[in-house]
Design a protein around this motif. Structure first.
Motif, PDB file in Angstrom:
ATOM      1  N   ILE A   1       0.807  -1.224   0.000  1.00  0.00           N
ATOM      2  CA  ILE A   1       0.000   0.000   0.000  1.00  0.00           C
ATOM      3  C   ILE A   1       0.838   1.270   0.000  1.00  0.00           C
ATOM      4  N   GLN A   2       2.156   1.142   0.221  1.00  0.00           N
ATOM      5  CA  GLN A   2       2.979   2.358   0.249  1.00  0.00           C
ATOM      6  C   GLN A   2       4.434   2.037  -0.053  1.00  0.00           C
ATOM      7  N   VAL A   3       5.038   2.866  -0.916  1.00  0.00           N
ATOM      8  CA  VAL A   3       6.491   2.883  -1.071  1.00  0.00           C
ATOM      9  C   VAL A   3       6.978   4.161  -0.410  1.00  0.00           C
ATOM     10  N   GLU A   4       7.809   4.013   0.601  1.00  0.00           N
ATOM     11  CA  GLU A   4       8.334   5.137   1.378  1.00  0.00           C
ATOM     12  C   GLU A   4       9.782   5.388   0.963  1.00  0.00           C
ATOM     13  N   ASP A   5      10.013   6.497   0.282  1.00  0.00           N
ATOM     14  CA  ASP A   5      11.351   6.881  -0.179  1.00  0.00           C
ATOM     15  C   ASP A   5      11.805   8.051   0.694  1.00  0.00           C
ATOM     16  N   ARG A   6      12.732   7.787   1.636  1.00  0.00           N
ATOM     17  CA  ARG A   6      13.038   8.771   2.684  1.00  0.00           C
ATOM     18  C   ARG A   6      14.532   9.105   2.737  1.00  0.00           C
ATOM     19  N   TRP A   7      14.817  10.412   2.897  1.00  0.00           N
ATOM     20  CA  TRP A   7      16.155  10.910   3.156  1.00  0.00           C
ATOM     21  C   TRP A   7      16.174  11.453   4.584  1.00  0.00           C
ATOM     22  N   VAL A   8      17.256  11.168   5.316  1.00  0.00           N
ATOM     23  CA  VAL A   8      17.326  11.497   6.738  1.00  0.00           C
ATOM     24  C   VAL A   8      18.637  12.207   7.061  1.00  0.00           C
ATOM     25  N   ASN A   9      18.550  13.192   7.945  1.00  0.00           N
ATOM     26  CA  ASN A   9      19.711  13.960   8.388  1.00  0.00           C
ATOM     27  C   ASN A   9      20.498  13.160   9.429  1.00  0.00           C
ATOM     28  N   PRO A  10      21.723  12.755   9.125  1.00  0.00           N
ATOM     29  CA  PRO A  10      22.512  11.952  10.080  1.00  0.00           C
ATOM     30  C   PRO A  10      22.781  12.677  11.396  1.00  0.00           C
ATOM     31  N   ALA A  11      22.800  14.006  11.372  1.00  0.00           N
ATOM     32  CA  ALA A  11      23.072  14.767  12.592  1.00  0.00           C
ATOM     33  C   ALA A  11      21.972  14.573  13.630  1.00  0.00           C
ATOM     34  N   LEU A  12      20.750  14.281  13.172  1.00  0.00           N
ATOM     35  CA  LEU A  12      19.621  14.114  14.083  1.00  0.00           C
ATOM     36  C   LEU A  12      19.278  12.649  14.338  1.00  0.00           C
ATOM     37  N   ALA A  13      19.700  11.763  13.460  1.00  0.00           N
ATOM     38  CA  ALA A  13      19.367  10.335  13.610  1.00  0.00           C
ATOM     39  C   ALA A  13      20.590   9.497  13.278  1.00  0.00           C
ATOM     40  N   PRO A  14      21.642   9.592  14.097  1.00  0.00           N
ATOM     41  CA  PRO A  14      22.923   8.953  13.754  1.00  0.00           C
ATOM     42  C   PRO A  14      22.880   7.435  13.638  1.00  0.00           C
ATOM     43  N   ALA A  15      21.909   6.790  14.304  1.00  0.00           N
ATOM     44  CA  ALA A  15      21.849   5.321  14.267  1.00  0.00           C
ATOM     45  C   ALA A  15      20.821   4.809  13.259  1.00  0.00           C
ATOM     46  N   TYR A  16      20.417   5.643  12.330  1.00  0.00           N
ATOM     47  CA  TYR A  16      19.358   5.283  11.379  1.00  0.00           C
ATOM     48  C   TYR A  16      19.699   4.011  10.604  1.00  0.00           C
ATOM     49  N   LEU A  17      20.924   3.881  10.150  1.00  0.00           N
ATOM     50  CA  LEU A  17      21.305   2.736   9.320  1.00  0.00           C
ATOM     51  C   LEU A  17      21.397   1.436  10.121  1.00  0.00           C
TER      52      LEU A  17
ATOM     53  N   LEU B   1      -1.311   8.273  -5.511  1.00  0.00           N
ATOM     54  CA  LEU B   1      -1.432   9.431  -4.650  1.00  0.00           C
ATOM     55  C   LEU B   1      -0.079   9.594  -3.971  1.00  0.00           C
ATOM     56  N   VAL B   2       0.545  10.750  -4.167  1.00  0.00           N
ATOM     57  CA  VAL B   2       1.911  10.956  -3.696  1.00  0.00           C
ATOM     58  C   VAL B   2       1.933  12.034  -2.618  1.00  0.00           C
ATOM     59  N   LEU B   3       2.386  11.648  -1.440  1.00  0.00           N
ATOM     60  CA  LEU B   3       2.542  12.578  -0.330  1.00  0.00           C
ATOM     61  C   LEU B   3       4.020  12.904  -0.176  1.00  0.00           C
ATOM     62  N   LYS B   4       4.353  14.183  -0.324  1.00  0.00           N
ATOM     63  CA  LYS B   4       5.733  14.631  -0.107  1.00  0.00           C
ATOM     64  C   LYS B   4       5.748  15.433   1.194  1.00  0.00           C
ATOM     65  N   ARG B   5       6.668  15.070   2.099  1.00  0.00           N
ATOM     66  CA  ARG B   5       6.644  15.682   3.426  1.00  0.00           C
ATOM     67  C   ARG B   5       8.065  15.980   3.909  1.00  0.00           C
ATOM     68  N   ARG B   6       8.213  17.147   4.523  1.00  0.00           N
ATOM     69  CA  ARG B   6       9.493  17.537   5.115  1.00  0.00           C
ATOM     70  C   ARG B   6       9.253  17.885   6.579  1.00  0.00           C
TER      71      ARG B   6
ATOM     72  N   VAL C   1      10.633  13.001   2.798  1.00  0.00           N
ATOM     73  CA  VAL C   1      10.108  11.703   2.387  1.00  0.00           C
ATOM     74  C   VAL C   1       9.062  11.863   1.293  1.00  0.00           C
ATOM     75  N   THR C   2       9.100  10.947   0.335  1.00  0.00           N
ATOM     76  CA  THR C   2       8.065  10.845  -0.691  1.00  0.00           C
ATOM     77  C   THR C   2       7.402   9.491  -0.525  1.00  0.00           C
ATOM     78  N   MET C   3       6.069   9.502  -0.349  1.00  0.00           N
ATOM     79  CA  MET C   3       5.327   8.256  -0.120  1.00  0.00           C
ATOM     80  C   MET C   3       4.347   8.038  -1.265  1.00  0.00           C
ATOM     81  N   TRP C   4       4.522   6.926  -1.957  1.00  0.00           N
ATOM     82  CA  TRP C   4       3.712   6.570  -3.124  1.00  0.00           C
ATOM     83  C   TRP C   4       2.641   5.572  -2.698  1.00  0.00           C
ATOM     84  N   HIS C   5       1.367   5.863  -3.038  1.00  0.00           N
ATOM     85  CA  HIS C   5       0.248   4.989  -2.683  1.00  0.00           C
ATOM     86  C   HIS C   5      -0.567   4.675  -3.938  1.00  0.00           C
ATOM     87  N   PRO C   6      -0.947   3.419  -4.174  1.00  0.00           N
ATOM     88  CA  PRO C   6      -1.801   3.099  -5.331  1.00  0.00           C
ATOM     89  C   PRO C   6      -3.135   3.838  -5.210  1.00  0.00           C
TER      90      PRO C   6
END
Length: 248
Positions: free
Chosen positions: A153-169, A217-222, A233-238
């Motif tokens: 139901i969703q493809v979540e394509d997200r970019w994250v700031n390492p300074a705020l979320a250093p353990a993201y990976l 339906l594409v939701l783009k959010r910052r 993040v860009t979230m793609w929904h059928p």
């Protein structure tokens, strides 16, 4: 000559019984089975060939019933796979940023996710600008497909700031979600978003098992946290399986 009485003049002849078209009989049968829970959301229905044999009709007759139910969004097709019971359109609220796993659970359904990408990458010029950074600066990048009852139901394509979320990976996003992690380490300070209907790129269409020519339906959010941009993040929904709803 004797005149007929008023009663005699108004006696109605029996109406001929009208027979339903065969495709309508098949269509009604499929609807009844779905409503009875014989086939649940996301489950496959019998093939056109099997239904044609069951009703003793030509396959094209079955095809019309299935095509109409698909157009009415009762069924959906995945090319080369089969025909499935469509879920009711999923609703997502825009009033609050919610964890998609919690949204799915609130509907009484099962959520799972599939990680397609989790890496440190050089930001494109467009992405870097949204973070207020220089081009090619290093950011975390993830691409994750979210499923509801095994239906994407969703493809979540997200970019994250390492300074705020250093353990993201280091996170296991098959168990938790980026939203859950980011809320914990980078409390939300601000957000902006946009919504539009767009044709999906081929990789997104494939990940969502979408029919040809179907729009998303594409939701783009910052989002911001601690005066910095935390995530883009860009979230793609059928479009046939999702809708946004909310109230203020």
């Amino acid at each position: 000559m004797r005149c007929r009485s008023t009663l005699e003049q108004h006696v109605k002849q029996p109406e001929a019984t009208q027979r339903r078209p065969v495709f309508q009989v098949i269509k009604d049968h499929l609807l009844a089975q779905i409503q009875a829970g014989q086939w649940k959301e996301g489950e496959a229905v019998p093939s056109e060939q099997a239904l044609a044999a069951q009703f003793g009709v030509a396959r094209m007759t079955v095809n019309r019933a299935v095509r109409e139910l698909t157009a009415e969004q009762v069924l959906f097709r995945i090319q080369g796979s089969g025909t499935y019971v469509a879920p009711q359109k999923v609703q997502s609220t825009l009033v609050a940023i919610r964890n998609i796993a919690e949204e799915v659970a609130a509907r009484g359904h099962r959520h799972r996710s599939q990680v397609h990408l989790l890496a440190r990458e050089a930001a494109t010029e467009l992405i870097a600008a949204q973070f207020g950074l220089k081009r090619k600066q290093s950011l975390f990048h993830s691409v994750i497909v979210h499923f509801e009852n095994d239906l994407p139901i969703q493809v979540e394509d997200r970019w994250v700031n390492p300074a705020l979320a250093p353990a993201y990976l280091k996170q296991d996003f098959s168990v938790t979600t980026p939203n859950a992690y980011l809320v914990a380490v980078a409390p939300l300070q601000g957000v902006n978003y946009s919504i539009e209907a767009l044709p999906p790129p081929p990789p997104v269409a494939q990940m969502l098992s979408m029919a040809p020519h179907e729009s998303c339906l594409v939701l783009k959010r910052r989002t911001w946290s601690k005066t910095l941009v935390a995530s883009v993040v860009t979230m793609w929904h059928p479009g046939s399986r999702y809708q946004f709803a909310g109230s203020f």
